[in-house]
Write an enzyme that holds these catalytic residues in place. Structure first.
Site, mmCIF file in Angstrom:
data_model
loop_
_atom_site.group_PDB
_atom_site.id
_atom_site.type_symbol
_atom_site.label_atom_id
_atom_site.label_comp_id
_atom_site.label_asym_id
_atom_site.label_seq_id
_atom_site.Cartn_x
_atom_site.Cartn_y
_atom_site.Cartn_z
ATOM 1 N N ASP A 168 4.737 10.852 -2.373
ATOM 2 C CA ASP A 168 5.906 10.087 -1.941
ATOM 3 C C ASP A 168 5.587 8.700 -1.390
ATOM 4 O O ASP A 168 6.487 7.880 -1.229
ATOM 5 C CB ASP A 168 6.676 10.868 -0.868
ATOM 6 C CG ASP A 168 5.934 10.919 0.463
ATOM 7 O OD1 ASP A 168 4.723 11.262 0.466
ATOM 8 O OD2 ASP A 168 6.545 10.602 1.496
ATOM 9 N N ASP A 206 0.325 16.154 -2.257
ATOM 10 C CA ASP A 206 0.350 15.429 -0.994
ATOM 11 C C ASP A 206 1.004 16.334 0.056
ATOM 12 O O ASP A 206 1.789 17.237 -0.286
ATOM 13 C CB ASP A 206 1.160 14.140 -1.179
ATOM 14 C CG ASP A 206 1.445 13.434 0.123
ATOM 15 O OD1 ASP A 206 0.489 13.146 0.867
ATOM 16 O OD2 ASP A 206 2.634 13.168 0.406
ATOM 17 N N LEU A 207 0.699 16.106 1.335
ATOM 18 C CA LEU A 207 1.301 16.918 2.395
ATOM 19 C C LEU A 207 2.575 16.279 2.956
ATOM 20 O O LEU A 207 3.674 16.703 2.655
ATOM 21 C CB LEU A 207 0.285 17.162 3.520
ATOM 22 C CG LEU A 207 -0.768 18.245 3.281
ATOM 23 C CD1 LEU A 207 -1.743 18.325 4.449
ATOM 24 C CD2 LEU A 207 -0.110 19.607 3.058
ATOM 25 N N ASP A 208 2.417 15.237 3.770
ATOM 26 C CA ASP A 208 3.553 14.655 4.482
ATOM 27 C C ASP A 208 4.563 14.045 3.517
ATOM 28 O O ASP A 208 4.222 13.239 2.656
ATOM 29 C CB ASP A 208 3.063 13.584 5.457
ATOM 30 C CG ASP A 208 2.132 14.170 6.515
ATOM 31 O OD1 ASP A 208 2.642 14.804 7.451
ATOM 32 O OD2 ASP A 208 0.909 14.003 6.387
ATOM 33 N N LYS A 212 -7.218 9.159 -3.878
ATOM 34 C CA LYS A 212 -6.958 10.572 -4.150
ATOM 35 C C LYS A 212 -7.362 10.941 -5.573
ATOM 36 O O LYS A 212 -7.863 12.039 -5.822
ATOM 37 C CB LYS A 212 -5.484 10.901 -3.908
ATOM 38 C CG LYS A 212 -5.074 10.918 -2.447
ATOM 39 C CD LYS A 212 -3.637 11.382 -2.275
ATOM 40 C CE LYS A 212 -3.232 11.401 -0.815
ATOM 41 N NZ LYS A 212 -1.863 11.924 -0.611
ATOM 42 N N THR A 216 -4.693 14.973 0.461
ATOM 43 C CA THR A 216 -4.060 14.316 1.598
ATOM 44 C C THR A 216 -4.945 13.227 2.191
ATOM 45 O O THR A 216 -6.167 13.265 2.051
ATOM 46 C CB THR A 216 -3.710 15.356 2.678
ATOM 47 O OG1 THR A 216 -3.114 14.713 3.810
ATOM 48 C CG2 THR A 216 -4.950 16.106 3.143
ATOM 49 N N GLY A 217 -4.310 12.296 2.859
ATOM 50 C CA GLY A 217 -5.054 11.314 3.635
ATOM 51 C C GLY A 217 -5.509 11.857 4.966
ATOM 52 O O GLY A 217 -6.353 11.260 5.628
ATOM 53 N N ASN A 275 -0.167 5.729 -0.662
ATOM 54 C CA ASN A 275 -1.480 6.291 -0.948
ATOM 55 C C ASN A 275 -1.437 7.349 -2.050
ATOM 56 O O ASN A 275 -2.468 7.926 -2.406
ATOM 57 C CB ASN A 275 -2.120 6.862 0.324
ATOM 58 C CG ASN A 275 -1.357 8.029 0.908
ATOM 59 O OD1 ASN A 275 -0.127 8.110 0.785
ATOM 60 N ND2 ASN A 275 -2.058 8.934 1.568
#
Length: 283
Positions: A221, A10-12, A198, A44-45, A224
């Site tokens: 985190d 995941d990114l953020d 995902k 990522t979303g 999603n």
């Protein structure tokens, strides 16, 4: 010797620090993981346009998962394995027509290389993850292609009502909801094809690369990331993650995203000798 891993990030709140940046430690660890033969992929979303610069910053050459699994592609090149799951065309038209019945501040139609925005409040553009150069009235007639995702910025209570109506009337779509811009009573609805998460994209990549389930690692985190962490062979929640994410994970990083929690956990778990691997990669 550790087997080859598919590492889904995941990114953020995970790969990125609180300034939405990739730290030097994170960059070095992920490049060392790549040099050791593991497959590092962003999941990522975010749309492609709001994540590809992180992909480039990391120097990746693997596929990327965008729109929470609705797009899997190889940035900057043609890839025979690329797939996308667009929204049903009829649902798109009818959802856009709901604007007249709800106090919607902004609607964005997004695709791999498409970002079209219709807004009555230009200040909302400041909260977009990428720069938007054009705003135009959106309808089924003005869309050049069926989007992968619709994003709606809407007053919170109206968002609850709209999400419920969409889910009741269109079983072919799914609505994810999260908080809107700070200090404003707004929510963001992300509307994508039903049954896409995902995990959809990650499992697809695992099949392409012949990675067994037990060798899929995932870090996240937020809500999603729940499905991704629950179904990975080894799901890791961030120390700064939600309680719900931690509850389904196999483990939790001791450190937060601001402290390079993912990178330090990965380096320890994979026994990465970062300096030596980077020297070998750059030799």
């Amino acid at each position: 010797m550790l087997s080859r891993k598919l590492i889904a990030l995941d990114l953020d709140g995970t790969t990125l620090n609180e300034a939405s940046q990739i730290s030097e430690r994170t960059r070095q660890v992920l490049q060392a993981a790549d040099a050791a033969g593991h497959i590092v992929t962003i999941a990522t979303g975010r749309p492609n346009a709001a994540s590809v610069h992180y992909y480039d910053d990391l120097g990746l050459s693997t596929p990327m998962v965008n729109f929470n699994g609705a797009l899997v592609h190889m940035p900057h090149q043609h890839w025979a394995g690329e797939y996308e799951r667009r929204l049903p065309q009829q649902a798109v038209g009818e959802i856009l027509a709901m604007r007249d019945r709800y106090h919607i501040g902004l609607v964005a139609a997004e695709g791999k290389n498409m970002m079209l925005v219709d807004t009555e409040d230009p200040t909302l553009l400041d909260s977009m993850p990428i720069s938007v150069h054009e705003s135009l009235p959106l309808s089924a007639a003005t869309l050049p292609a069926t989007p992968i995702s619709l994003m709606v910025v809407i007053p919170t209570q109206a968002g609850v009502d709209m999400a419920a109506e969409i889910m009741a009337d269109f079983p072919s779509v799914n609505v994810n909801t999260w908080g809107g811009p700070e200090n404003r009573d707004l929510s963001v609805l992300e509307i994508i094809h039903a049954g896409v998460e995902k995990t959809t994209g990650i499992n697809y990549l695992a099949e392409r690369y012949h990675i067994p389930h037990e060798d899929i690692m995932a870090f996240g985190d937020q809500f999603n990331d729940l499905d991704m962490l629950r179904h990975a062979g080894w799901g890791v929640a961030m120390a700064n993650g939600t309680d719900a994410v931690k509850a389904v994970a196999n483990d939790v990083t001791p450190l937060t995203n601001e402290e390079d929690g993912m990178a330090n956990y990965l380096a320890d778990y994979l026994h990465l000798h970062v300096d030596a691997l980077l020297a070998q990669k750059n030799a």
